[in-house]
Design a protein around this motif. Sequence first.
Motif: not given
Length: 160
Positions: A66, A82-84, A97, A99
Amino acid sequence: MDLSRVLRVSCIVLLCASAGCTAARGSVPLRADGSPGPEECSEEALKTMRILRMRVGDAAKVELDANQIDRRNITLYDGPVESYLDGPLGMLEAGTRLYGHVWTSGRQIVVRYYEAHPVDGEPVPICAVGRDISKKSDSRPGLAVLDYSGALVFVVNSFR
């Protein structure tokens, strides 16, 4: 009741039901090459995914980090991530988000997601993986340099 309200209520109920669920996994057995071994999904995550209409094999685009959205030559480190979400995944909207944890030791990067935090909701347990994430050959131990920041995330019922 509109979809966003249903999602928020579902998330609150699931959060209460899954109190004590952890997003970071430190006890995953490792294979000889340093990649993670098999791991079961929690019953809470499986229940949550059914409610959110996330079926095994469903996929969506994700920005892996992110903090490095839409960049080339990003670096991922072993450990939490943490990705989006770029698009919907079940009832989870773009912007949610994700995780999870990254392992960079094997030939391909392994990303396992244990928790989703919807845009207008509370965190909920899930099981999903990033797939076909190749690192550059000159990546140093403990990190991976990637050509692109995006990948695909797939819903799973266990980690293999």
